[in-house]
Enzyme design. Structure first.
Site, short mmCIF file in Angstrom:
data_model
loop_
_atom_site.label_atom_id
_atom_site.label_comp_id
_atom_site.label_asym_id
_atom_site.label_seq_id
_atom_site.Cartn_x
_atom_site.Cartn_y
_atom_site.Cartn_z
N ASN A 156 -12.06 -0.74 11.29
CA ASN A 156 -11.78 -1.91 10.45
C ASN A 156 -10.41 -2.45 10.87
O ASN A 156 -9.38 -1.86 10.54
CB ASN A 156 -11.77 -1.47 8.98
CG ASN A 156 -11.34 -2.59 8.05
OD1 ASN A 156 -11.24 -3.75 8.45
ND2 ASN A 156 -11.09 -2.24 6.79
N TRP A 157 -10.42 -3.56 11.60
CA TRP A 157 -9.17 -4.10 12.13
C TRP A 157 -8.35 -4.82 11.06
O TRP A 157 -7.22 -5.21 11.30
CB TRP A 157 -9.45 -5.06 13.30
CG TRP A 157 -10.09 -4.42 14.48
CD1 TRP A 157 -10.39 -3.09 14.65
CD2 TRP A 157 -10.52 -5.08 15.70
NE1 TRP A 157 -10.98 -2.89 15.88
CE2 TRP A 157 -11.07 -4.08 16.54
CE3 TRP A 157 -10.51 -6.40 16.14
CZ2 TRP A 157 -11.59 -4.38 17.80
CZ3 TRP A 157 -11.03 -6.70 17.39
CH2 TRP A 157 -11.56 -5.70 18.21
N LYS A 158 -8.96 -5.06 9.91
CA LYS A 158 -8.30 -5.80 8.82
C LYS A 158 -7.77 -7.13 9.34
O LYS A 158 -8.35 -7.71 10.24
CB LYS A 158 -7.22 -4.92 8.17
CG LYS A 158 -7.75 -3.54 7.78
CD LYS A 158 -6.82 -2.79 6.89
CE LYS A 158 -7.41 -1.43 6.59
NZ LYS A 158 -6.63 -0.67 5.64
N HIS A 173 -14.25 -2.73 -0.10
CA HIS A 173 -13.06 -1.99 0.37
C HIS A 173 -12.02 -2.01 -0.75
O HIS A 173 -11.91 -2.99 -1.49
CB HIS A 173 -12.51 -2.64 1.64
CG HIS A 173 -11.45 -1.81 2.30
ND1 HIS A 173 -10.15 -1.79 1.85
CD2 HIS A 173 -11.50 -0.96 3.35
CE1 HIS A 173 -9.45 -0.96 2.60
NE2 HIS A 173 -10.24 -0.44 3.53
N GLU A 191 -8.99 -2.55 -0.75
CA GLU A 191 -8.07 -3.70 -0.70
C GLU A 191 -8.72 -4.93 -1.33
O GLU A 191 -8.04 -5.76 -1.95
CB GLU A 191 -7.65 -3.97 0.76
CG GLU A 191 -6.65 -2.91 1.23
CD GLU A 191 -6.68 -2.64 2.73
OE1 GLU A 191 -7.25 -3.44 3.49
OE2 GLU A 191 -6.12 -1.59 3.13
N GLU A 236 -13.55 6.59 0.49
CA GLU A 236 -12.19 6.28 0.89
C GLU A 236 -11.25 6.47 -0.30
O GLU A 236 -11.03 5.53 -1.09
CB GLU A 236 -12.10 4.83 1.37
CG GLU A 236 -12.95 4.53 2.58
CD GLU A 236 -12.28 3.49 3.47
OE1 GLU A 236 -12.09 3.79 4.65
OE2 GLU A 236 -11.94 2.41 2.98
N GLY A 243 -4.02 4.51 4.75
CA GLY A 243 -2.78 4.03 5.35
C GLY A 243 -1.55 4.84 4.97
O GLY A 243 -0.41 4.40 5.19
N SER A 245 -6.65 7.69 6.63
CA SER A 245 -5.72 8.38 7.54
C SER A 245 -6.43 9.32 8.52
O SER A 245 -5.92 10.41 8.82
CB SER A 245 -4.65 9.13 6.74
OG SER A 245 -3.87 8.21 6.00
N GLY A 281 -9.03 2.70 9.77
CA GLY A 281 -8.16 1.53 9.68
C GLY A 281 -7.15 1.53 10.81
O GLY A 281 -7.44 1.16 11.94
N GLY A 282 -5.94 1.98 10.52
CA GLY A 282 -4.82 1.92 11.47
C GLY A 282 -5.15 2.43 12.86
O GLY A 282 -4.82 1.77 13.86
#
Ligand code: PEP
Length: 253
Positions: free
Chosen positions: A9-11, A96, A98, A168, A174, A213, A234-235
């Site tokens: 997920n590049w956000k 998600h 967010e 999640e 993150g 993470s 994510g990251g």
């Protein structure tokens, strides 16, 4: 046997040049991975570019980071599930944390998005998970049951026959602090049991991803748990070598 699935997920990150170099790095190494399904979810404006670059390589497919709760019409700024499918997406991340916390998406809205995805022939990837406060209050299972129940209410008992769930924990996203494999496995088992109450067959086939993470260093142990079928990343999905390292950890054999 459930095929492992790893999704990046590049956000809201990247520019054309970054998309090009990231995909190049991923594609250079991904060819020799066996048995794992790999999905990248770029921001909408780059879907066409990504699709273009992926065209020659069927081992990686595209997903949308979100879809509208509405079908096509006068909804300025929205992107429908039908549009995402039309440009070649196969999956859609739904609910998600967010989206839930920053954009106020309720369980009911998330369930509508899930339903739209199914109707558009996109595989919805339903994100569920508790906050730190909910975890500290011992409410993890209650929260996840509520999030799953909203989808059952909207879509019926067959809701998860053609879907993916991503556990999640919000406190792990993150933060560099992943859930331990045992902690995650307990929650994944709970999710499968909840789905099994509606359909044992769907529960057996359901892929449940862990997100929060995940790094190349902790992925193998997480993915080695009985009910962890891959990861939502994510990251670490923004660095080619890291992402491929995680995909490698999900390989069969
Ligand atoms: C996420 O946002 O879905 C996620 C899992 O992020 P990270 O891997 O950076 O924790």
């Amino acid at each position: 046997m459930r095929q492992p699935l790893v999704m990046g997920n590049w956000k809201m990150n990247g520019r054309r040049s970054m998309v090009e170099s990231l995909l190049k790095a991923v594609m250079a190494d991904i060819g020799d991975l066996f048995g794992v399904e790999v999905v990248v979810c770029p921001p909408y404006p780059y879907l066409g570019l990504v699709m273009d670059r992926l065209a020659a390589n069927s081992t990686v497919v595209c997903g949308a980071q979100d879809v509208s709760a509405y079908t096509d019409g006068a909804y300025t700024g929205e992107v429908s599930a039908e549009m995402a499918r039309d440009v070649g997406c196969r999956f859609a991340i739904i609910g998600h944390s967010e989206r839930r916390t920053l954009f106020g998406e309720t369980d009911a809205v998330v369930a509508q998005k899930f339903a739209r995805s199914l109707a558009a022939d996109l595989t919805p990837v339903l994100c569920v998970g508790e906050t730190t406060a909910e975890r500290d209050a011992g409410r993890t299972q209650e929260v996840i049951l509520r999030q799953l129940s909203a989808v059952f209410k909207e879509c019926g008992s067959s809701a998860f026959e053609r879907a993916v769930v991503a556990y999640e924990p919000v406190w792990a996203i993150g933060t560099g602090r992943a859930a331990s494999p045992e902690e995650a496995q307990t929650v994944h088992r709970f999710i499968r049991d909840v789905v099994a109450r509606q359909s044992a067959e769907a529960a057996g086939r359901l892929r449940i991803l862990y997100g929060g993470s995940v790094k190349a260093q902790n992925a193998r142990e997480l993915f080695g748990q009985d009910d962890i079928d891959g990861g939502l990343i994510g990251g670490a999905s923004l660095a080619g070598a890291d992402f491929v390292g995680i995909c490698r950890a999900a390989c069969i054999g």
